[in-house]
Design an enzyme around this catalytic site. Sequence first.
Site, PDB file in Angstrom:
ATOM      1  N   PHE A  36     -60.549  38.444 -45.482  1.00  0.00           N
ATOM      2  CA  PHE A  36     -60.185  37.032 -45.711  1.00  0.00           C
ATOM      3  C   PHE A  36     -59.760  36.173 -44.317  1.00  0.00           C
ATOM      4  O   PHE A  36     -58.812  35.505 -44.405  1.00  0.00           O
ATOM      5  CB  PHE A  36     -58.832  37.379 -46.793  1.00  0.00           C
ATOM      6  CG  PHE A  36     -59.393  37.324 -48.140  1.00  0.00           C
ATOM      7  CD1 PHE A  36     -60.258  38.239 -48.489  1.00  0.00           C
ATOM      8  CD2 PHE A  36     -59.199  36.334 -48.973  1.00  0.00           C
ATOM      9  CE1 PHE A  36     -60.737  38.389 -49.700  1.00  0.00           C
ATOM     10  CE2 PHE A  36     -59.736  36.323 -50.370  1.00  0.00           C
ATOM     11  CZ  PHE A  36     -60.477  37.386 -50.709  1.00  0.00           C
TER      12      PHE A  36
ATOM     13  N   THR B 119     -53.438  30.761 -68.125  1.00  0.00           N
ATOM     14  CA  THR B 119     -52.165  30.173 -67.631  1.00  0.00           C
ATOM     15  C   THR B 119     -52.459  28.903 -66.622  1.00  0.00           C
ATOM     16  O   THR B 119     -51.962  29.104 -65.468  1.00  0.00           O
ATOM     17  CB  THR B 119     -51.199  31.199 -67.242  1.00  0.00           C
ATOM     18  OG1 THR B 119     -51.882  32.040 -65.804  1.00  0.00           O
ATOM     19  CG2 THR B 119     -50.587  32.210 -68.247  1.00  0.00           C
TER      20      THR B 119
ATOM     21  N   GLY C  94     -63.728  28.542 -43.229  1.00  0.00           N
ATOM     22  CA  GLY C  94     -64.835  27.892 -44.123  1.00  0.00           C
ATOM     23  C   GLY C  94     -64.212  26.488 -44.658  1.00  0.00           C
ATOM     24  O   GLY C  94     -63.450  25.765 -44.011  1.00  0.00           O
TER      25      GLY C  94
ATOM     26  N   GLU D 297     -63.974  36.930 -58.768  1.00  0.00           N
ATOM     27  CA  GLU D 297     -65.096  36.432 -59.322  1.00  0.00           C
ATOM     28  C   GLU D 297     -66.349  36.813 -58.606  1.00  0.00           C
ATOM     29  O   GLU D 297     -66.288  36.581 -57.384  1.00  0.00           O
ATOM     30  CB  GLU D 297     -65.085  34.796 -59.692  1.00  0.00           C
ATOM     31  CG  GLU D 297     -64.181  34.443 -60.799  1.00  0.00           C
ATOM     32  CD  GLU D 297     -64.188  33.032 -60.913  1.00  0.00           C
ATOM     33  OE1 GLU D 297     -64.988  32.240 -60.701  1.00  0.00           O
ATOM     34  OE2 GLU D 297     -63.001  32.417 -61.561  1.00  0.00           O
TER      35      GLU D 297
ATOM     36  N   VAL E 157     -60.788  37.518 -67.140  1.00  0.00           N
ATOM     37  CA  VAL E 157     -59.898  38.745 -66.940  1.00  0.00           C
ATOM     38  C   VAL E 157     -60.172  39.578 -68.248  1.00  0.00           C
ATOM     39  O   VAL E 157     -60.505  40.941 -68.053  1.00  0.00           O
ATOM     40  CB  VAL E 157     -58.642  38.369 -66.841  1.00  0.00           C
ATOM     41  CG1 VAL E 157     -57.676  39.520 -66.828  1.00  0.00           C
ATOM     42  CG2 VAL E 157     -58.259  37.467 -65.629  1.00  0.00           C
TER      43      VAL E 157
ATOM     44  N   CYS F  66     -57.812  30.682 -59.024  1.00  0.00           N
ATOM     45  CA  CYS F  66     -56.534  31.312 -58.877  1.00  0.00           C
ATOM     46  C   CYS F  66     -55.507  30.752 -57.561  1.00  0.00           C
ATOM     47  O   CYS F  66     -54.564  30.484 -57.938  1.00  0.00           O
ATOM     48  CB  CYS F  66     -56.802  32.780 -58.718  1.00  0.00           C
ATOM     49  SG  CYS F  66     -57.361  33.700 -60.258  1.00  0.00           S
TER      50      CYS F  66
ATOM     51  N   ASN G 143     -51.699  36.758 -53.982  1.00  0.00           N
ATOM     52  CA  ASN G 143     -52.549  35.513 -53.954  1.00  0.00           C
ATOM     53  C   ASN G 143     -52.198  34.359 -52.923  1.00  0.00           C
ATOM     54  O   ASN G 143     -52.894  33.800 -52.232  1.00  0.00           O
ATOM     55  CB  ASN G 143     -52.836  34.926 -55.266  1.00  0.00           C
ATOM     56  CG  ASN G 143     -53.861  35.519 -56.059  1.00  0.00           C
ATOM     57  OD1 ASN G 143     -54.502  36.224 -55.505  1.00  0.00           O
ATOM     58  ND2 ASN G 143     -54.245  35.274 -57.280  1.00  0.00           N
TER      59      ASN G 143
ATOM     60  N   LYS H  45     -67.879  31.582 -79.070  1.00  0.00           N
ATOM     61  CA  LYS H  45     -67.805  32.737 -78.095  1.00  0.00           C
ATOM     62  C   LYS H  45     -67.989  33.888 -78.813  1.00  0.00           C
ATOM     63  O   LYS H  45     -68.951  34.909 -78.093  1.00  0.00           O
ATOM     64  CB  LYS H  45     -66.354  32.580 -77.306  1.00  0.00           C
ATOM     65  CG  LYS H  45     -66.601  32.613 -75.994  1.00  0.00           C
ATOM     66  CD  LYS H  45     -65.214  32.472 -75.539  1.00  0.00           C
ATOM     67  CE  LYS H  45     -65.052  32.375 -73.816  1.00  0.00           C
ATOM     68  NZ  LYS H  45     -63.648  32.396 -73.496  1.00  0.00           N
TER      69      LYS H  45
END
Length: 432
Positions: free
Chosen positions: A252, A86, A256, A155, A11, A263, A211, A35
């Site tokens: 969506f 989180t 599958g 992603e 993010v 997430c 989500n 990093k």
Amino acid sequence: MKICMIGTGYVGLVSGTCFADLGNKVFCVDKDKIKINKLKNIISPIYEPGLDDLIRNNVRAKRLNFTNDLEKAVKESQIIFICVGTPTKKGSNMVDLSQVFNVAKSISKYIKNYKIIVNKSTVPVSTGDQIEKIILKKVKRSLFDVISNPEFLREGDAIRDFKYPDRIVIGSDNKKVFKKMQLLYEPLIKKGAKFFSTSRKGAELVKYASNAFLATKITFINEIANLCENTGINVEDISVGMGSDARIGGRFLRAGPAYGGSCFPKDTKGLISIADKFKTNLSIVKSVIKSNQNRKVLLTKRIAKIMNNKIKNKKITILGVTFKANTDDMRESSSLVLIPYLLKRGGVVKYHDPSGFKKEFKKNKNLKFERILSKACLGADLIIINTEWDEFKSIDFKKVVKKENFKIYDMRNLYNPEEMRKKKIKYFSIGR
Ligand code: UDX
């Protein structure tokens, strides 16, 4: 504008780079020195198509800066985004907010003039209140506002999702802040993104509800696919037939494997835990979580059936082991259940993934990573297509397997069953 992103995960890094690309001066801060050093040398810690080039261009243009120096980044910025992890607490549905609270504590030491603190991390309802309380211990009320601005980046499509969002959600209890945020997002609003303002708690819940709803949509079509398999109906006809109704929408609705990723599994659990806290029973979301867990087992049973229960010593090739295509992310991927199952049943398993070898499978004996797709398929008794990378969409199976009587289990419905029948390939897919 001068902005600071704290946390350089999916993010923070994608949003920070994209904000720089819109012309802002951005400081991406992380406490991980390795990093940051890599990022300074344009080495991205994550696999995200197009991100390396975007980082390079914006570093060269001196708009994008990577640093471990939180104090300098906070002092120089007008807007500070919190973009840290989180995760779910082990053994519960609760969200671990320690990283968010640590950031709130750290930045409170450096706030000397007015700042907007934007929480972009996915957090339970009322976390904004807690962040505010922490900062208030060190900083005067007039010197800051804490607001919520959830992200909706997928992603693999994160840059596109940032640049062309359906909506930008800003949650604040101080209306003055909306104007400043609208200014920051103006280039995207001009391209058609809806700017939606609500209360801080409202924005926190929009993210979880979105989500959880998408996870529900996928789980719904996956269960309908089970029914289709038992009734000889093609689930894709159902997806199109349902999805053409504007009230439902066609996206969506691809059946599958069980949904995965960082997430949906985490946020559905997080939402349950918030609802528990506020004494509300979200029975639908609970069922979705359960159905998705069951699906991982259900599909292993389906494989056993396809193989007439003979898995021992069979050569099995898995194409794609991440939770979906165009990512290297293994979090909650159904392959983490599938591969151990096949190995336990004595299968000789190979996997190929365009994003490379996976450390998650390092210890598994009888499991081999194969870098070359054709080599991975050579001599297989069963090929399982687990993710939908473009390179899996037009394989000449007979040419690469080089043997009679192999089977294909296409969990992403990439091929046409009719054409497979014509080619005399034993082909199985989802819900058709
Ligand atoms: C998701 C949300 O889409 C994004 O808005 C949020 O901010 C982060 O979580 P992501 O986890 O990257 O993004 O993946 P997504 O593309 O949403 O897919 C999640 C899972 O659902 C994957 O396992 C995917 O394969 C599966 N999926 C998705 C389906 O099985 N069918 C579909 O039709 C869509």
